[in-house]
Design a protein around this motif. Structure first.
Motif, PDB file in Angstrom:
ATOM      1  N   LEU A 115       0.838  -1.198   0.000  1.00  0.00           N
ATOM      2  CA  LEU A 115       0.000   0.000   0.000  1.00  0.00           C
ATOM      3  C   LEU A 115       0.876   1.252   0.000  1.00  0.00           C
ATOM      4  O   LEU A 115       0.574   2.228  -0.698  1.00  0.00           O
ATOM      5  N   GLY A 116       1.958   1.218   0.772  1.00  0.00           N
ATOM      6  CA  GLY A 116       2.884   2.341   0.766  1.00  0.00           C
ATOM      7  C   GLY A 116       3.452   2.600  -0.617  1.00  0.00           C
ATOM      8  O   GLY A 116       3.565   3.750  -1.063  1.00  0.00           O
ATOM      9  N   ASN A 117       3.789   1.536  -1.344  1.00  0.00           N
ATOM     10  CA  ASN A 117       4.311   1.693  -2.699  1.00  0.00           C
ATOM     11  C   ASN A 117       3.295   2.365  -3.619  1.00  0.00           C
ATOM     12  O   ASN A 117       3.637   3.241  -4.423  1.00  0.00           O
ATOM     13  N   VAL A 118       2.045   1.948  -3.496  1.00  0.00           N
ATOM     14  CA  VAL A 118       0.991   2.508  -4.348  1.00  0.00           C
ATOM     15  C   VAL A 118       0.741   3.978  -3.997  1.00  0.00           C
ATOM     16  O   VAL A 118       0.558   4.820  -4.878  1.00  0.00           O
ATOM     17  N   GLN A 122       1.279   7.713  -6.144  1.00  0.00           N
ATOM     18  CA  GLN A 122       0.278   8.772  -6.238  1.00  0.00           C
ATOM     19  C   GLN A 122       0.769  10.072  -5.605  1.00  0.00           C
ATOM     20  O   GLN A 122       0.005  11.027  -5.466  1.00  0.00           O
ATOM     21  N   LYS A 123       2.047  10.078  -5.210  1.00  0.00           N
ATOM     22  CA  LYS A 123       2.686  11.245  -4.593  1.00  0.00           C
ATOM     23  C   LYS A 123       2.029  11.641  -3.268  1.00  0.00           C
ATOM     24  O   LYS A 123       2.091  12.798  -2.852  1.00  0.00           O
ATOM     25  N   ARG A 124       1.440  10.671  -2.608  1.00  0.00           N
ATOM     26  CA  ARG A 124       0.874  10.894  -1.261  1.00  0.00           C
ATOM     27  C   ARG A 124       1.936  10.421  -0.265  1.00  0.00           C
ATOM     28  O   ARG A 124       1.850   9.343   0.316  1.00  0.00           O
ATOM     29  N   LEU A 125       2.945  11.250  -0.118  1.00  0.00           N
ATOM     30  CA  LEU A 125       4.187  10.820   0.523  1.00  0.00           C
ATOM     31  C   LEU A 125       4.028  10.550   2.019  1.00  0.00           C
ATOM     32  O   LEU A 125       4.567   9.569   2.537  1.00  0.00           O
ATOM     33  N   ASP A 126       3.314  11.421   2.726  1.00  0.00           N
ATOM     34  CA  ASP A 126       3.129  11.207   4.170  1.00  0.00           C
ATOM     35  C   ASP A 126       2.356   9.924   4.436  1.00  0.00           C
ATOM     36  O   ASP A 126       2.675   9.163   5.362  1.00  0.00           O
ATOM     37  N   GLU A 127       1.336   9.675   3.612  1.00  0.00           N
ATOM     38  CA  GLU A 127       0.553   8.450   3.768  1.00  0.00           C
ATOM     39  C   GLU A 127       1.396   7.218   3.447  1.00  0.00           C
ATOM     40  O   GLU A 127       1.267   6.175   4.094  1.00  0.00           O
ATOM     41  N   ALA A 128       2.250   7.357   2.450  1.00  0.00           N
ATOM     42  CA  ALA A 128       3.130   6.237   2.081  1.00  0.00           C
ATOM     43  C   ALA A 128       4.043   5.891   3.249  1.00  0.00           C
ATOM     44  O   ALA A 128       4.199   4.714   3.611  1.00  0.00           O
ATOM     45  N   TYR A 146      12.274  -0.059   5.265  1.00  0.00           N
ATOM     46  CA  TYR A 146      13.215   1.024   5.576  1.00  0.00           C
ATOM     47  C   TYR A 146      13.764   1.639   4.290  1.00  0.00           C
ATOM     48  O   TYR A 146      13.866   2.868   4.163  1.00  0.00           O
ATOM     49  N   ASN A 147      14.115   0.799   3.331  1.00  0.00           N
ATOM     50  CA  ASN A 147      14.601   1.290   2.050  1.00  0.00           C
ATOM     51  C   ASN A 147      13.551   2.153   1.360  1.00  0.00           C
ATOM     52  O   ASN A 147      13.867   3.202   0.785  1.00  0.00           O
ATOM     53  N   ALA A 148      12.301   1.728   1.438  1.00  0.00           N
ATOM     54  CA  ALA A 148      11.216   2.474   0.796  1.00  0.00           C
ATOM     55  C   ALA A 148      11.027   3.852   1.437  1.00  0.00           C
ATOM     56  O   ALA A 148      10.809   4.841   0.739  1.00  0.00           O
ATOM     57  N   ILE A 149      11.115   3.920   2.766  1.00  0.00           N
ATOM     58  CA  ILE A 149      11.010   5.223   3.438  1.00  0.00           C
ATOM     59  C   ILE A 149      12.151   6.122   2.982  1.00  0.00           C
ATOM     60  O   ILE A 149      11.967   7.320   2.745  1.00  0.00           O
ATOM     61  N   GLY A 150      13.336   5.530   2.852  1.00  0.00           N
ATOM     62  CA  GLY A 150      14.470   6.305   2.355  1.00  0.00           C
ATOM     63  C   GLY A 150      14.212   6.876   0.974  1.00  0.00           C
ATOM     64  O   GLY A 150      14.557   8.030   0.692  1.00  0.00           O
ATOM     65  N   MET A 163      19.364   8.709   4.153  1.00  0.00           N
ATOM     66  CA  MET A 163      20.511   7.867   4.492  1.00  0.00           C
ATOM     67  C   MET A 163      20.308   7.121   5.807  1.00  0.00           C
ATOM     68  O   MET A 163      20.735   5.979   5.950  1.00  0.00           O
ATOM     69  N   VAL A 164      19.642   7.764   6.751  1.00  0.00           N
ATOM     70  CA  VAL A 164      19.341   7.086   8.022  1.00  0.00           C
ATOM     71  C   VAL A 164      18.525   5.826   7.764  1.00  0.00           C
ATOM     72  O   VAL A 164      18.796   4.750   8.320  1.00  0.00           O
ATOM     73  N   GLU A 165      17.527   5.928   6.881  1.00  0.00           N
ATOM     74  CA  GLU A 165      16.656   4.783   6.599  1.00  0.00           C
ATOM     75  C   GLU A 165      17.398   3.697   5.815  1.00  0.00           C
ATOM     76  O   GLU A 165      17.229   2.499   6.086  1.00  0.00           O
ATOM     77  N   TYR A 166      18.202   4.103   4.846  1.00  0.00           N
ATOM     78  CA  TYR A 166      18.970   3.109   4.094  1.00  0.00           C
ATOM     79  C   TYR A 166      19.914   2.341   5.014  1.00  0.00           C
ATOM     80  O   TYR A 166      20.088   1.124   4.879  1.00  0.00           O
ATOM     81  N   ARG A 167      20.517   3.051   5.951  1.00  0.00           N
ATOM     82  CA  ARG A 167      21.449   2.393   6.878  1.00  0.00           C
ATOM     83  C   ARG A 167      20.713   1.412   7.793  1.00  0.00           C
ATOM     84  O   ARG A 167      21.258   0.363   8.160  1.00  0.00           O
ATOM     85  N   LYS A 168      19.494   1.742   8.155  1.00  0.00           N
ATOM     86  CA  LYS A 168      18.682   0.814   8.953  1.00  0.00           C
ATOM     87  C   LYS A 168      18.429  -0.469   8.165  1.00  0.00           C
ATOM     88  O   LYS A 168      18.495  -1.574   8.705  1.00  0.00           O
ATOM     89  N   ALA A 169      18.116  -0.303   6.887  1.00  0.00           N
ATOM     90  CA  ALA A 169      17.893  -1.475   6.025  1.00  0.00           C
ATOM     91  C   ALA A 169      19.163  -2.319   5.943  1.00  0.00           C
ATOM     92  O   ALA A 169      19.105  -3.554   5.994  1.00  0.00           O
ATOM     93  N   LEU A 170      20.302  -1.656   5.860  1.00  0.00           N
ATOM     94  CA  LEU A 170      21.569  -2.367   5.718  1.00  0.00           C
ATOM     95  C   LEU A 170      22.037  -2.996   7.029  1.00  0.00           C
ATOM     96  O   LEU A 170      22.815  -3.952   7.014  1.00  0.00           O
ATOM     97  N   GLU A 171      21.574  -2.478   8.141  1.00  0.00           N
ATOM     98  CA  GLU A 171      21.853  -3.136   9.427  1.00  0.00           C
ATOM     99  C   GLU A 171      21.170  -4.498   9.468  1.00  0.00           C
ATOM    100  O   GLU A 171      21.697  -5.460  10.036  1.00  0.00           O
TER     101      GLU A 171
END
Length: 235
Positions: A115-118, A122-128, A146-150, A163-171
């Motif tokens: 759902l976040g991807n969809v 639609q450029k509804r970023l806060d909802e995503a 985490y990658n998606a939030i990034g 970058m904070v979110e990408y690093r969380k994904a990589l942890e």
């Protein structure tokens, strides 16, 4: 910070294809059944169970298998429908399908992730972001979320937050090549050229080892562009 004109087109394409890659990862895994199966098989026996013994146990197993098949099939149909609508560019239809799915399976982390991807499309970023965060609440070690939030933050040029979110994904998954690539792009945007090159090189090696030739090629193009650039990414 802005990209110089020589690099801008190269940057936009990789971010786009990586974003699409998280949306088309459709996993029809019956995770929603785990608790149901465990509770069913380990529920206290009734008096009748004590007399029927192994025969009754087999009956319970058969009923559980039928229940699992039914739920997995229903879940699969919802996800496939949403994915088909997304592939057609019908993001609103995909959203409606996923919301119906989540009404029936509210604890399905993958459904919230999709759902976040969809919503992102639609450029509804806060909802995503809220949908991705709900997926993480249900599944804390969800590297894709985490990658998606990034990616959402990167789309707003919020590079440090991305970058904070990408690093969380990589942890969670140090060999997550998509997150390594996304991290490198954000590092490049913040004038951390050497770190960007190191992250891209690692991503490239992983993509090659996974035989993901298209992504390996795209990362090679980014690497070459950075190495050939006189300006380290910012103007």
């Amino acid at each position: 910070m802005k990209l110089n004109n020589g690099f801008k087109s190269v940057f936009v394409q990789p971010l786009s294809y990586i974003t699409l890659s998280i949306i088309t990862t459709i996993l029809i895994s019956p995770s929603v059944l785990a608790v149901t199966a465990q509770n069913y098989l380990h529920s206290p026996k009734t008096s009748a169970d004590k007399f029927t013994g192994q025969e009754n146990f087999k009956t319970r197993e058969q009923k559980l298998a039928q229940l699992e098949d039914s739920v997995v099939q229903e879940r699969s149909q919802f996800i496939q429908q949403a994915n088909a609508l997304y592939s057609q560019g019908n993001f609103k239809g995909a959203e409606e399908s996923l919301r119906k799915f989540l009404k029936k399976f509210p604890e399905d982390s993958f459904g919230h992730f999709q759902l976040g991807n969809v919503l992102f499309q639609q450029k509804r970023l806060d909802e995503a972001i809220s949908s991705y965060q709900e997926a993480l609440r249900l599944k804390p070690k969800y590297a894709l979320a985490y990658n998606a939030i990034g990616i959402v933050y990167a789309s707003q040029s919020r590079w440090d937050e991305a970058m904070v979110e990408y690093r969380k994904a990589l942890e969670i998954n140090p060999d997550y090549a998509d997150a390594l690539t996304n991290l490198a792009l954000s590092l490049w945007q913040t004038n951390k050229r050497d770190e960007a090159l190191a992250s891209l090189t690692k991503a490239l090696n992983i993509f090659k080892s996974q035989n993901r030739k298209e992504k390996a090629y795209q990362v090679e193009q980014i690497l070459q562009q950075i190495k050939n650039s006189d300006n380290p990414g910012v103007s």
